[in-house]
Design an enzyme around this catalytic site. Sequence first.
Site, short mmCIF file in Angstrom:
data_model
loop_
_atom_site.label_atom_id
_atom_site.label_comp_id
_atom_site.label_asym_id
_atom_site.label_seq_id
_atom_site.Cartn_x
_atom_site.Cartn_y
_atom_site.Cartn_z
N ASP A 15 3.83 9.48 -11.46
CA ASP A 15 3.68 8.58 -10.31
C ASP A 15 4.79 8.94 -9.33
O ASP A 15 5.72 9.69 -9.67
CB ASP A 15 3.83 7.12 -10.78
CG ASP A 15 3.80 6.13 -9.62
OD1 ASP A 15 2.86 6.18 -8.81
OD2 ASP A 15 4.74 5.32 -9.49
N SER A 16 4.73 8.37 -8.13
CA SER A 16 5.80 8.57 -7.16
C SER A 16 7.11 7.98 -7.66
O SER A 16 8.17 8.31 -7.14
CB SER A 16 5.43 7.90 -5.84
OG SER A 16 5.32 6.49 -6.05
N TYR A 47 5.45 7.41 -1.81
CA TYR A 47 4.46 8.37 -1.29
C TYR A 47 3.60 7.73 -0.20
O TYR A 47 2.93 8.45 0.55
CB TYR A 47 3.50 8.79 -2.41
CG TYR A 47 4.01 9.82 -3.41
CD1 TYR A 47 5.26 10.42 -3.29
CD2 TYR A 47 3.19 10.20 -4.48
CE1 TYR A 47 5.68 11.36 -4.22
CE2 TYR A 47 3.61 11.15 -5.40
CZ TYR A 47 4.86 11.73 -5.28
OH TYR A 47 5.26 12.66 -6.20
N GLY A 48 3.56 6.40 -0.18
CA GLY A 48 2.57 5.68 0.62
C GLY A 48 2.51 6.03 2.09
O GLY A 48 1.45 5.97 2.71
N CYS A 78 -1.04 7.08 -10.11
CA CYS A 78 -0.64 6.74 -8.74
C CYS A 78 -1.88 6.81 -7.88
O CYS A 78 -2.51 7.88 -7.77
CB CYS A 78 0.41 7.76 -8.27
SG CYS A 78 0.90 7.55 -6.56
N ASN A 79 -2.25 5.68 -7.29
CA ASN A 79 -3.44 5.65 -6.43
C ASN A 79 -3.28 6.59 -5.23
O ASN A 79 -4.23 7.27 -4.83
CB ASN A 79 -3.69 4.23 -5.93
CG ASN A 79 -4.05 3.27 -7.05
OD1 ASN A 79 -5.21 3.01 -7.30
ND2 ASN A 79 -3.05 2.76 -7.75
N THR A 80 -2.07 6.60 -4.67
CA THR A 80 -1.83 7.39 -3.46
C THR A 80 -1.93 8.89 -3.77
O THR A 80 -2.55 9.66 -3.03
CB THR A 80 -0.43 7.07 -2.90
OG1 THR A 80 -0.27 5.65 -2.86
CG2 THR A 80 -0.25 7.64 -1.51
N GLU A 157 10.62 -0.36 -6.45
CA GLU A 157 11.35 0.84 -6.91
C GLU A 157 12.85 0.55 -7.03
O GLU A 157 13.52 1.09 -7.89
CB GLU A 157 11.09 1.95 -5.88
CG GLU A 157 11.40 3.35 -6.27
CD GLU A 157 10.57 3.90 -7.42
OE1 GLU A 157 11.09 4.78 -8.08
OE2 GLU A 157 9.43 3.45 -7.68
N CYS A 189 -2.16 -0.27 -6.22
CA CYS A 189 -1.00 0.62 -6.34
C CYS A 189 -0.35 0.27 -7.66
O CYS A 189 -0.21 -0.91 -7.99
CB CYS A 189 -0.03 0.38 -5.18
SG CYS A 189 1.63 1.08 -5.42
N THR A 190 0.00 1.29 -8.43
CA THR A 190 0.50 1.03 -9.79
C THR A 190 1.87 0.34 -9.80
O THR A 190 2.29 -0.19 -10.83
CB THR A 190 0.57 2.33 -10.61
OG1 THR A 190 1.28 3.32 -9.86
CG2 THR A 190 -0.84 2.82 -10.93
N HIS A 191 2.57 0.34 -8.67
CA HIS A 191 3.83 -0.43 -8.62
C HIS A 191 3.57 -1.94 -8.62
O HIS A 191 4.39 -2.71 -9.10
CB HIS A 191 4.60 -0.10 -7.33
CG HIS A 191 5.39 1.17 -7.38
ND1 HIS A 191 4.81 2.42 -7.35
CD2 HIS A 191 6.75 1.38 -7.43
CE1 HIS A 191 5.76 3.35 -7.38
NE2 HIS A 191 6.95 2.74 -7.43
#
Length: 267
Positions: A15-16, A47-48, A78-80, A157, A189-191
């Site tokens: 992921d980012s 990354y968004g 990560c969706n992005t 983050e 978004c996985t966050h």
Amino acid sequence: MNVSPAAGCCIGVFDSGVGGLSVLPALRAALPGARLLYVADSGHAPYGERGEAFIVERALHIAAFLLSQGAQMLVVACNTATAAAVEALRQAHPQTPMVGIEPGVKPAVALTRRGHVGVMATSGTLASRKFQRLLAAQPTHAAVHLQPCPGLALAIERGDLQSAELRAVVRRHCAPLREAGCDVVVLGCTHYPFAAPLIREALPGVALVDTAEAVARHTATLAARLPASNLDLPALQLWSSGDPAQLGAFARRWLGPDWDVTAAALP
Ligand code: DGL
């Protein structure tokens, strides 16, 4: 003991940043004996709001690293990065099974009673061709309200899930969805699952949908075809392109005492 091939396989996840950690419990539940290798690209998060070319370059670099460490398949948690780079990853590694993650618009549309579904995601995900195609494929009985959430992944983050900054960003992005009357909101978004308690506070009574379990099920299906890898290696290894100590602390807090967490710097 008879170990099934999927139980002993090795899966690379990235992921980012810390977001993809939200997918690990579902992966372990679906594949209890699998070795999980995780890269957080925290040195380049979020990354968004980055361009597609940058994300593709990072994804190719991280994929090559995970494969060099023994990963037999990759989960883009990560969706992005899925929207921007999964096709490039598939082209670069045609023999490697690859699972991406996309906002759960379909289950959300199936769930809504009021006919108003919200999608919280990064600007990059929402603007992507992949997401626009996903949206176009949905039945039209529900209105889908798209909410780009700049600043949200970054606030998560930073690691303080109770911070005033995070609460304020959540409130700001949830307000339009509340006003639109959404009764189901997709965490695209996985966050965002890390901010779920604050999102629930800002959207009382609203059902939250994420796709970690669907991704884990799909991963388990593909992993069943893999040969067993070396079972003597650690069950979980983490690398960060940012601060490995911060990643380790976040992972220990989120994953709990059953996981043996070691985090190193991404070379
Ligand atoms: N966790 C990521 C996602 O699922 C992206 C967050 C970011 O880096 O902007 O989209």
